[in-house]
Scaffold this motif. Structure first.
Motif, short mmCIF file in Angstrom:
data_model
loop_
_atom_site.label_atom_id
_atom_site.label_comp_id
_atom_site.label_asym_id
_atom_site.label_seq_id
_atom_site.Cartn_x
_atom_site.Cartn_y
_atom_site.Cartn_z
N GLU A 164 55.65 76.00 60.62
CA GLU A 164 55.52 74.87 59.52
C GLU A 164 56.44 73.96 59.97
N ARG A 165 56.37 72.75 60.29
CA ARG A 165 57.21 71.60 60.82
C ARG A 165 57.16 70.25 59.99
N SER A 166 58.02 69.35 60.24
CA SER A 166 57.94 68.10 59.65
C SER A 166 58.15 67.09 60.64
N LEU A 167 57.91 65.95 60.55
CA LEU A 167 57.86 64.73 61.54
C LEU A 167 58.40 63.67 60.79
N LYS A 168 59.14 62.87 61.36
CA LYS A 168 59.59 61.59 61.29
C LYS A 168 59.14 60.56 62.11
N VAL A 169 58.06 59.82 61.42
CA VAL A 169 57.25 58.89 62.36
C VAL A 169 57.58 57.53 62.20
N GLY A 170 57.97 56.69 63.45
CA GLY A 170 58.41 55.43 63.24
C GLY A 170 57.12 54.39 63.45
N PHE A 171 57.12 53.25 62.71
CA PHE A 171 56.16 52.19 63.24
C PHE A 171 56.65 50.99 63.42
N ILE A 172 56.17 50.34 64.37
CA ILE A 172 56.56 49.08 64.65
C ILE A 172 55.36 48.07 64.74
N PHE A 173 55.52 47.01 63.59
CA PHE A 173 54.31 46.16 63.72
C PHE A 173 54.75 44.59 63.80
#
Length: 400
Positions: A34-43
């Motif tokens: 089980e893992r978690s993820l930090k996701v960055g978005f640039i718009f």
């Protein structure tokens, strides 16, 4: 207690302990996976612009799918010449995966990917993932949007045909306009596919194209649409990011009605009497599949349900990556639904060669570079980014 009974009890006890250990081991193993993820978005914009709102919908989709398994950090209204600082901020915030959603971000994002091999980067609509140096942590994706453009062109063609048959316009007045951002292959491919869809229904149709030289400028896009209307266009479409062209069509004071075909989101809410249809790329599938891959420690391209070329992935209407949005049945011919289903089915089965016909085209940057579509051009053959970059001679005119 006799010996046999003791043996049974001992065997049961050993079995119980073994099962507990196995269960505990499986639990530990599962927890370790089980893992978690930090996701960055640039718009490049925000929810006000259809282009960015389309990406925000995809972002909201993955949040609803993965819940607390992912944490999202988002940067809005980042122009393509200001990408470095927000990109560095997301890196410093320890994002595991950064999605920068504009074509012009590509070079800077790829440079950053080379410095941070521990982070995955993706530029949707980009075209440099398979260029040297190829980086295992840098990716591109796109839907085969020419399919949607063509179908929307067929729908616009059916409306033009109805207008001709009912003598609202003459056959010579079957003129369409296109508000285009830049003379890039992505844009040229799109308006060519749209024109070819129209032409498949109304062979004598012609097109006027005017560039804005910006992706997102509401007042300029609206003004360009007005200029195309003044040139006699009765259908306006666009590859630009705002609702300006749709508003121009809805508010046109010209005696003849002017219809609109949108991009990235439905325009029927702001142009209810003039919006025919829109098309978009649905990035939900790629975002979900790529995030799921990273959560399970797998390579992104191994988990994409579509066509994959190296570090690049794509799919079309057959996978739901390209969508036709809000066909406005109230102002279209009665047979439009069956027409759309028929054309869509043929595209899914590869029964239509869209970039084909008795046409020649000229490279706008090299007049000696010509193409003859009697030999069909295969779009997206080796990359998700469109490659068709020729202006069709005689039938498409570029306005200054």
């Amino acid at each position: 207690m006799n010996v046999k009974m003791k043996k049974k009890y001992i065997l049961c006890a050993i079995t119980s302990v073994a099962m507990c250990l196995i269960s505990f081991g499986i639990h530990i193993l599962t927890r370790s996976e089980e893992r978690s993820l930090k996701v960055g978005f640039i718009f490049v914009g925000d929810e006000i612009t259809p282009y960015t709102e389309n990406f925000i919908k995809a972002q909201n989709h993955v949040v609803s799918v993965f819940g607390d398994k992912i944490e999202c950090v988002t940067k809005y209204n980042v122009t393509e010449d200001q990408i470095e600082l927000p990109l560095e901020e997301l890196v410093n915030e320890k994002c595991d995966y950064i999605i920068a959603a504009s074509y012009g971000y590509g070079p800077v994002v790829k440079d950053m990917a080379s410095l941070h091999p521990e982070i995955e980067f993706c530029v949707p609509t980009g075209d440099n993932a398979n260029d040297e140096p190829v980086l295992s942590n840098y990716h591109n994706c796109y839907g085969t949007i020419y399919q949607g453009r063509y179908i929307c062109g067929v729908i616009a063609g059916e409306k033009l045909k109805e207008m001709i048959e009912s003598k609202v316009i003459s056959a010579e007045e079957a003129k369409i306009g296109y508000v285009a951002a830049f003379p890039f292959a992505e844009v040229i491919s799109g308006y060519t596919a749209f024109y070819l869809g129209v032409q498949s229904v109304v062979p004598g149709a012609t097109m006027l194209v005017k560039y804005t030289d910006t992706w997102s400028n509401y007042s300029l896009e609206k003004q360009v649409a007005v200029e195309l209307i003044d040139e006699g266009c009765v259908v306006i479409s666009q590859h630009s990011d705002t609702k300006g062209p749709a508003v121009a069509c809805e508010n046109s004071k010209r005696a003849l009605p002017v219809y609109h075909v949108g991009y990235s989101q439905s325009m029927t809410d702001i142009a209810p009497t003039r919006s025919l249809v829109s098309c978009s790329v649905d990035y939900s599938y790629y975002f979900e599949q790529s995030i799921n891959a990273l959560l399970h420690g797998k390579k992104i391209e191994d988990c994409i349900d579509g066509k994959v070329y190296g570090q690049d992935a794509m799919a079309g209407i057959e996978k739901g990556w390209v969508r036709i949005l809000d066909i406005n049945y109230a102002i279209l011919p009665e047979n439009i639904d069956s027409t759309v289903k028929s054309v869509s089915s043929k595209i899914e089965k590869n029964d239509i060669a869209i970039f084909s016909g008795n046409f020649t085209g000229t490279d706008p940057f090299d007049s000696s570079n010509k193409i003859d579509l009697r030999t069909p051009f295969v779009e997206n053959e080796k990359s998700s980014s469109p490659a068709f970059c020729y202006v069709l001679d005689d039938v498409i005119k570029i306005l200054p």
